[in-house]
Design an enzyme around this catalytic site. Structure first.
Site, mmCIF file in Angstrom:
data_model
loop_
_atom_site.group_PDB
_atom_site.id
_atom_site.type_symbol
_atom_site.label_atom_id
_atom_site.label_comp_id
_atom_site.label_asym_id
_atom_site.label_seq_id
_atom_site.Cartn_x
_atom_site.Cartn_y
_atom_site.Cartn_z
ATOM 1 N N GLU A 90 0.828 -1.203 0.000
ATOM 2 C CA GLU A 90 0.000 0.000 0.000
ATOM 3 C C GLU A 90 0.862 1.252 0.000
ATOM 4 O OE1 GLU A 90 -3.946 -1.621 2.341
ATOM 5 O OE2 GLU A 90 -2.229 -1.009 3.527
ATOM 6 N N CYS A 103 3.427 8.547 0.858
ATOM 7 C CA CYS A 103 4.094 7.614 1.757
ATOM 8 C C CYS A 103 4.189 6.274 1.029
ATOM 9 C CB CYS A 103 3.236 7.523 3.022
ATOM 10 S SG CYS A 103 3.790 6.303 4.189
ATOM 11 N N CYS A 110 6.993 -6.767 7.032
ATOM 12 C CA CYS A 110 8.192 -6.233 7.698
ATOM 13 C C CYS A 110 8.628 -7.223 8.759
ATOM 14 C CB CYS A 110 7.880 -4.886 8.339
ATOM 15 S SG CYS A 110 9.334 -4.162 9.144
ATOM 16 N N CYS A 114 7.509 -4.341 15.285
ATOM 17 C CA CYS A 114 7.244 -3.299 16.291
ATOM 18 C C CYS A 114 5.821 -3.506 16.820
ATOM 19 C CB CYS A 114 7.383 -1.909 15.680
ATOM 20 S SG CYS A 114 9.016 -1.601 14.992
ATOM 21 N N CYS A 117 2.575 -1.617 15.461
ATOM 22 C CA CYS A 117 2.425 -1.487 14.006
ATOM 23 C C CYS A 117 1.779 -2.735 13.417
ATOM 24 C CB CYS A 117 3.816 -1.268 13.396
ATOM 25 S SG CYS A 117 3.831 -1.363 11.614
ATOM 26 N N CYS A 332 -0.660 6.083 10.336
ATOM 27 C CA CYS A 332 0.621 5.518 10.724
ATOM 28 C C CYS A 332 0.449 4.183 11.449
ATOM 29 C CB CYS A 332 1.276 6.495 11.678
ATOM 30 S SG CYS A 332 2.868 6.971 11.173
#
Ligand code: SF4
Length: 345
Positions: A90, A103, A110, A114, A117, A332
């Site tokens: 995305e 962005c 990933c 974290c 996230c 975010c």
């Protein structure tokens, strides 16, 4: 077949030299692709017909088409792209008064996990190619109205860009190159969870803005929400930041996702000021964006305001980010690359 969009200008020069072509031909091809958005060799009218047909025999110009575009009530747009192997990523376009920031993603998923996230909770599939990084920009650019223009690029989408350093640096060279997309380097920002050796390498290879996802003021808390902190603790990370060569009069952006009861106290604000002393910095305060399955909570508005005021009163530049695009899960930490009901991020 070679995808031209996977090549830097120098690599394209070498590729064309192999066809017996002069160096300046690479600049011509680059300008057609990145400045005139041409996707067909036949449209490159200053190249001979013979050269164009030889290019068509051994090279392609790839592109991406968004599979889905969602628009938030605040104007933020989220683009879902399906890649050749069926994976998806995305990108998020965030318009505000003066800027239009895109962005972009650098990985499918990933590996850094974290805790705040959503991308990190879904695991990691692979790095994006240079072409896949660049094509997010080209696809969004093509969807804009003639009067609209992308002004800023941030590597803050899915993935840790410094784990995909080669492809990311090549993509940055294309973005800021004078034969490429002509973006000023101070308009390109790379955001990292804090991989120290790669921060040093990035600084030695190109000068773009650096954003560091800090999110805590003690190693204990940071390691709880960012496992990478076990490898590169706060003091080691901040040393690397001190040595990073910023663009002219630049500052490092420190992102600070505020989580209720974990890192949102005035004691944290006091420690943050002390940690960032001596580093040209600004702080982005990002109230945690809740997502399904997360155990963390959004902070109270009064705590965010008090934290912000404390930084401001102590001369640390701080901005509290509003959660743009949260109604379409584009804020975010909310990107997951969801494709046909399957969570692949
Ligand atoms: S915050 Fe960035 S580095 Fe951390 S898991 Fe999410 S995408 Fe990866």
């Amino acid at each position: 077949m070679t995808d031209i969009k996977n090549l830097s200008l120098h690599e394209l020069e070498a590729f064309l030299a192999g066809m017996g072509k002069e160096k300046y031909r690479a600049a011509q091809v680059f300008k057609w692709i990145y400045q005139k958005d041409v996707e067909d060799f036949d449209e490159m009218t200053d190249l001979s017909k013979e050269f164009r047909s030889r290019l068509k025999e051994c090279a392609v110009i790839s592109s991406l088409t968004p599979e889905k575009v969602e628009t938030s009530r605040d104007g933020t747009k989220k683009f879902l792209f399906t890649l050749d192997d069926g994976e998806a990523v995305e990108s998020v376009l965030i318009p505000d008064e003066k800027r239009m920031t895109l962005c972009i993603s650098s990985q499918v998923g990933c590996p850094l996990d974290c805790g705040f996230c959503l991308t990190g909770t879904g695991g990691y599939e692979r790095n994006l190619t240079t072409a896949e990084i660049i094509n997010q920009i080209t696809a969004v650019k093509t969807s804009l109205q003639p009067e609209e223009k992308i002004t800023n690029i941030v590597f803050m989408g899915m993935g840790e860009p410094l784990l995909n350093l080669e492809n990311v640096v090549r993509a940055i060279d294309i973005m800021i190159g004078e034969k490429g997309m002509l973006l000023p380097k101070r308009k390109v920002t790379l955001s990292t969870a804090g991989l120290v050796p790669q921060i040093e390498e990035l600084g030695s290879r190109c000068t773009v803005n650096l954003a560091v996802s800090l999110n805590a003021t003690t190693n204990d808390i940071r390691s709880r929400i960012m496992p990478i902190n076990e490898k590169y603790p706060i003091e080691v990370l901040l040393d690397a930041c001190k040595n990073y060569p910023l663009p002219n009069r630049g500052r490092i952006t420190f992102e600070y996702v505020m989580i209720k009861g974990l890192n949102d106290s005035l004691e944290d604000a006091r420690r943050l000021i002390s940690l960032l002393r001596g580093i040209p910095s600004k702080v982005n305060l990002i109230p945690f964006n809740e997502f399904e399955g997360s155990t963390f909570q959004k902070p109270d508005r009064c705590d965010v305001d008090a934290f912000h005021k404390y930084l401001h009163d102590n001369h640390l530049v701080a901005i509290t980010r509003s959660s743009k695009g949260d109604d379409i899960s584009a804020a975010c930490g909310q990107l997951r690359g969801k494709l046909k009901g399957r969570n692949i991020a």
